[in-house]
Scaffold this active site. Structure first.
Site, PDB file in Angstrom:
ATOM      1  N   ALA A 231       0.748  -1.223   0.154  1.00 33.72           N
ATOM      2  CA  ALA A 231       0.055   0.036  -0.240  1.00 33.72           C
ATOM      3  C   ALA A 231       0.832   1.262  -0.035  1.00 33.72           C
ATOM      4  CB  ALA A 231      -0.957   0.078   1.289  1.00 33.72           C
ATOM      5  N   ASP A 232       0.212   2.339  -0.354  1.00 38.15           N
ATOM      6  CA  ASP A 232       0.794   3.726  -0.279  1.00 38.15           C
ATOM      7  C   ASP A 232      -0.218   4.646  -0.021  1.00 38.15           C
ATOM      8  OD1 ASP A 232       3.696   5.031  -0.741  1.00 38.15           O
ATOM      9  OD2 ASP A 232       2.233   6.156  -2.053  1.00 38.15           O
TER      10      ASP A 232
END
Length: 188
Positions: free
Chosen positions: A67-68
């Site tokens: 994720a970011d």
């Protein structure tokens, strides 16, 4: 039985996955987090979560989750501040206005790939300079997109949110659970 691999060093993401009942191992990579300058904020988080995911080796019985998260106001992307001065500038910029928090998630097995992003609107109170300094003095701004953490003392800066709270923390857990179920991984 597939094993879940969290491709992130983020203590917040680890805690969220544990809290909803997943067993997982952590295997992250140090990828260059630069991105093409012509991408929208939504495209940036997808690009970076996919880049992180593809940098992690995978075994035949594994599912990798990466994720970011970024903060954006009026199209300007605010990453993790490089120090107190930049954190102050970020919080002053966000004061008294609404901004968006984008979290991109990528899930990959040997045979499947899924990538999505979630956008949540966050409105800050008008912040006095002393409030900003007090918050920065806690050190909580470090390693946080936009220079704040909604799950901690940063909650005191927030007037309201519209969307997924957990996405602002760093992982939209409800959507992640549904996507992982489609890969055959369920929380315990």
């Amino acid at each position: 039985m597939c094993n879940l691999v969290l491709g992130s060093k983020s203590p917040r993401r680890k805690e969220l996955l544990k809290n909803i009942g997943y067993d997982f191992i952590v295997r992250s990579s140090d990828v260059d987090e630069t991105y093409p300058g012509n991408l929208s904020p939504e495209e940036v988080v997808s690009y970076l979560s996919e880049k992180k995911n593809r940098a992690i080796s995978i075994e035949s019985n594994e599912i990798v989750l990466t994720a970011d998260t970024i903060v954006s106001k009026n199209g300007e992307i605010l990453g993790k501040p490089q120090g107190e001065a930049e954190a102050h500038d970020y919080l002053q910029f966000l004061s008294g206005s609404t901004h968006e928090v984008f979290t991109g998630v990528t899930i990959r097995s040997e045979s499947r790939f899924c990538s999505f992003s979630v956008c949540t609107s966050v409105t800050f109170f008008n912040l006095r300079n002393e409030e900003i300094h007090r918050y920065i003095s806690t050190g909580e701004y470090k390693d946080k997109a936009g220079g704040y953490g909604i799950q901690g003392k940063g909650a005191l800066l927030v007037e309201r949110i519209e969307g997924d709270y957990y996405s602002v923390v760093g992982l939209p857990v409800s959507r992640v659970v549904r996507e992982l179920e489609s890969f055959g991984i369920n929380p315990i």
